[in-house]
Design a protein around this motif. Structure first.
Motif, PDB file in Angstrom:
ATOM      1  N   ASN A 212       0.851  -1.186   0.000  1.00 15.79           N
ATOM      2  CA  ASN A 212       0.000   0.000   0.000  1.00 15.79           C
ATOM      3  C   ASN A 212       0.894   1.246   0.000  1.00 15.79           C
ATOM      4  O   ASN A 212       2.122   1.148   0.053  1.00 15.79           O
ATOM      5  CB  ASN A 212      -0.986  -0.038   1.183  1.00 15.79           C
ATOM      6  CG  ASN A 212      -0.300  -0.024   2.536  1.00 15.79           C
ATOM      7  OD1 ASN A 212       0.781   0.545   2.693  1.00 15.79           O
ATOM      8  ND2 ASN A 212      -0.947  -0.636   3.531  1.00 15.79           N
TER       9      ASN A 212
ATOM     10  N   SER B  65       1.655   3.599   2.181  1.00 13.56           N
ATOM     11  CA  SER B  65       2.631   3.862   3.250  1.00 13.56           C
ATOM     12  C   SER B  65       3.790   2.869   3.210  1.00 13.56           C
ATOM     13  O   SER B  65       4.923   3.220   3.548  1.00 13.56           O
ATOM     14  CB  SER B  65       1.956   3.905   4.624  1.00 13.56           C
ATOM     15  OG  SER B  65       1.043   2.867   4.758  1.00 13.56           O
ATOM     16  N   GLN B  66       3.514   1.659   2.788  1.00 13.79           N
ATOM     17  CA  GLN B  66       4.605   0.685   2.631  1.00 13.79           C
ATOM     18  C   GLN B  66       5.558   1.090   1.492  1.00 13.79           C
ATOM     19  O   GLN B  66       6.770   0.940   1.615  1.00 13.79           O
ATOM     20  CB  GLN B  66       4.035  -0.707   2.354  1.00 13.79           C
ATOM     21  CG  GLN B  66       3.301  -1.323   3.544  1.00 13.79           C
ATOM     22  CD  GLN B  66       2.587  -2.610   3.165  1.00 13.79           C
ATOM     23  OE1 GLN B  66       1.786  -2.634   2.217  1.00 13.79           O
ATOM     24  NE2 GLN B  66       2.874  -3.688   3.860  1.00 13.79           N
TER      25      GLN B  66
HETATM   26  C1  LIG Z   1      -0.595  -0.661   4.879  1.00 10.69           C
HETATM   27  O1  LIG Z   1      -0.178  -1.968   5.147  1.00 10.69           O
HETATM   28  C2  LIG Z   1       0.355  -2.150   6.450  1.00 10.69           C
HETATM   29  C3  LIG Z   1       0.904  -3.567   6.535  1.00 10.69           C
HETATM   30  O2  LIG Z   1      -0.042  -4.499   6.101  1.00 10.69           O
HETATM   31  C4  LIG Z   1      -0.742  -1.882   7.481  1.00 10.69           C
HETATM   32  O3  LIG Z   1      -0.222  -2.025   8.789  1.00 10.69           O
HETATM   33  C5  LIG Z   1      -1.238  -0.457   7.295  1.00 10.69           C
HETATM   34  O4  LIG Z   1      -2.327  -0.237   8.146  1.00 10.69           O
HETATM   35  C6  LIG Z   1      -1.670  -0.219   5.842  1.00 10.69           C
HETATM   36  N1  LIG Z   1      -1.914   1.193   5.686  1.00 10.69           N
HETATM   37  C7  LIG Z   1      -3.026   1.649   5.162  1.00 10.69           C
HETATM   38  C8  LIG Z   1      -3.171   3.126   5.113  1.00 10.69           C
HETATM   39  O5  LIG Z   1      -3.886   0.918   4.706  1.00 10.69           O
END
Ligand SMILES: *[C@@H]1O[C@H](CO)[C@@H](O)[C@H](O)[C@H]1NC(C)=O
Ligand code: HEM
Ligand SMILES: *[C@@H]1O[C@H](CO)[C@@H](O)[C@H](O)[C@H]1NC(C)=O
Ligand SMILES: *[C@@H]1O[C@H](CO)[C@@H](O)[C@H](O)[C@H]1NC(C)=O
Length: 325
Positions: free
Chosen positions: A173, A175-176
Motif C-alpha cells: 500500500n 505507506s509501505q
Molecule cells: C498498509 O499496510 C500495512 C501492513 O499491512 C498496514 O499495517 C497499514 O495499516 C496499511 N496502511 C493503510 C493506510 O492501509
C-alpha cells in the motif's frame, strides 16, 4: 595581504591536486569514460538501439534491471550474477524469479563495449545505468535523455535475502511504498516519478490477479472485466498485460491511466486515490505535463543511480557480467 593570498592559493592547489590524483572515495562522473574509452557510450547506445529494434520490450526489461540492481545493496551489478553450485545470486529471489529478463542482451552489450574499448573497462553496473538511460531516451525522445553518472564498479557479492526484503512487491500500500523508498533515501516525488517507469513494459497475470478479482474500489469495472478475460482466477500465471495503454512509448499515459482507475498493479493505483494527497497531486501534474514528468523522472533516475556505488578501488570490473572475476 600578499602572503594571505599566497597561502590561500597554495591551499586551493593542494586541495585540487589531492582531489585529482587520489580518488579515494571517488564520486560518479558523467565524464568517467571520456579518456579511458570514448567509444564506450556510443557503442552501448547502438547495441541498445539494435536490441530494441529486435524486441521492443527489451527497453523496459533493461530499465527494470537497473532498478532491481540499485535497490539491493546499491548499483553494483549484483543482479546479473548467476547462481552456481557454490554461489547464490539474486535471480531466484521472489521479485526476480521468472520475472527479470534481458541478461543475454546485457551479455551482448558487454561484448560490444569490451571490443570497442579493446579491454574490459566498463563495469556491468555502469552498463545497466547507461542501457536504462538509452532505453528511456530511445522510447521517449530527447526530453527523456539525461547525462548518466558513471564510474560504478562491480560487486563480488550478491544477496538473495536483501533482494527479497528490499524490493517492493506490487501488493504494497502507499505507506509501505513510501517507507520502502525512504529506506533508499528516496521521497514521495521520487516514488511517483520512478513508478512512471511503468510507462513501458509488461506484468504477469500473477502480479495483478488479486487486484482484478478482489478489489472493488479504485478500479474501473470495465478495465477489470477485460483483464479477467485474459488473466484467469487460476493458471496462466505468466500471461502478460501491458503496464500502461501505450506500452512502447515513454510518455504520460501511465499517469492518465491512474486518474481513470486503470492502474494495472495495486501499487500503481496506490499513488492516486483522488483525495488530494501530495502523491495524487504529482500524478495529476505528470498526467498533464510531459516536461514535468521528464524533469522529475530524470532527476530521480540519477538519485537512484547514485545508491551506494562501489568506486575507486572497491569491487572490480567484471569480464563476464554473470560471474565475478
Ligand atoms: C498498509 O499496510 C500495512 C501492513 O499491512 C498496514 O499495517 C497499514 O495499516 C496499511 N496502511 C493503510 C493506510 O492501509
Ligand atoms: C514502486 C514500486 C514498484 C513496484 C511494486 C513494481 C512492481 C513491478 C511488477 C510486479 C512488475 C511486473 C513483473 C512481472 O510480471 O514479472 C514490474 C515491471 C516493471 N517495472 Fe516495476 N515496480 C516498481 C517500481 C519500478 C521502478 C522504480 C522502475 C524503474 C524506474 C520500474 C520499472 C519496471 C518496468 C520497466 C517493468 C516492465 C519490465 C518488462 O516488461 O520486462 N518499476 N514492476
Ligand atoms: C523460481 O521459479 C522456478 C520455475 O518456475 C521454480 O521452480 C522455483 O521454485 C522458483 N524459485 C523460488 C525460490 O521461488
Ligand atoms: C479473493 O479473496 C478471497 C477471500 O479472501 C480469496 O479466497 C481469494 O483467493 C482471492 N482471490 C484472488 C484471485 O486473489
Amino acid at each position: 595581504m600578499a602572503s594571505y593570498f599566497q597561502t590561500l592559493l597554495v591551499l586551493v592547489m593542494v586541495t585540487l591536486v589531492t582531489l585529482l590524483v587520489i580518488p579515494v572515495n571517488a564520486e560518479l562522473s558523467p565524464h568517467f569514460y571520456d579518456k579511458i574509452c570514448p567509444q564506450a557510450l556510443p557503442a552501448i547506445k547502438s547495441a541498445v538501439f539494435q536490441a530494441i529494434k529486435k524486441e521492443q520490450r527489451i527497453g523496459a526489461s533493461l530499465l527494470r534491471l537497473h532498478f532491481h540492481d540499485c535497490f539491493v545493496n546499491g548499483c553494483d551489478g549484483s543482479v546479473l550474477l548467476d547462481d552456481t553450485a557454490s554461489f547464490t545470486g539474486e535471480k531466484t529471489a521472489q521479485p526476480n524469479n521468472n520475472s527479470i529478463r534481458g541478461f543475454s542482451v546485457v551479455d551482448e552489450i558487454k561484448a560490444v563495449v569490451d571490443k570497442a574499448c579493446k579491454r574490459p573497462v566498463v563495469s556491468c553496473a555502469d552498463i545497466l545505468a547507461i542501457a536504462a538511460r538509452d532505453s528511456v531516451a530511445i522510447l521517449g525522445g530527447s526530453q527523456f535523455w539525461y547525462q548518466v553518472l558513471l564510474g560504478r564498479r562491480d560487486a563480488r557479492t550478491a544477496s538473495k535475502a536483501a533482494a527479497n526484503s528490499n524490493l517492493p512487491p506490487p501488493t504494497f500500500n502507499f505507506s509501505q511504498l513510501i517507507s520502502n523508498f525512504n529506506t533508499h533515501g528516496l521521497n514521495v516525488r521520487d516514488l511517483v516519478a520512478l513508478s512512471g517507469g511503468h510507462t513501458i513494459g509488461f506484468a504477469r497475470c500473477t502480479t495483478f490477479r488479486t487486484r482484478i478479482y478482489n478489489e472493488t474500489r479504485l478500479i474501473d469495472p470495465k478495465f477489470a472485466a477485460s483483464l479477467r478475460n485474459k488473466c484467469p482466477k487460476k493458471g496462466n500465471d505468466n500471461v502478460l498485460e501491458q503496464l500502461d495503454a501505450t506500452v512502447a512509448r515513454v510518455d504520460t499515459t501511465y499517469f492518465k491511466d491512474l486518474l481513470h482507475k486503470k492502474g494495472l498493479l495495486h501499487s500503481d493505483q496506490e499513488l492516486f486515490k483522488g483525495k488530494g494527497s501530495a502523491s495524487d497531486n504529482l500524478v495529476k501534474l505528470y498526467s498533464r505535463s510531459t516536461s514535468a514528468f521528464a524533469r522529475d523522472f530524470k532527476a530521480s533516475m540519477i538519485k537512484m543511480g547514485n545508491l551506494k556505488p562501489l568506486t575507486g578501488r572497491k569491487g572490480e570490473i567484471r569480464c563476464n557480467c554473470r560471474r565475478i572475476n
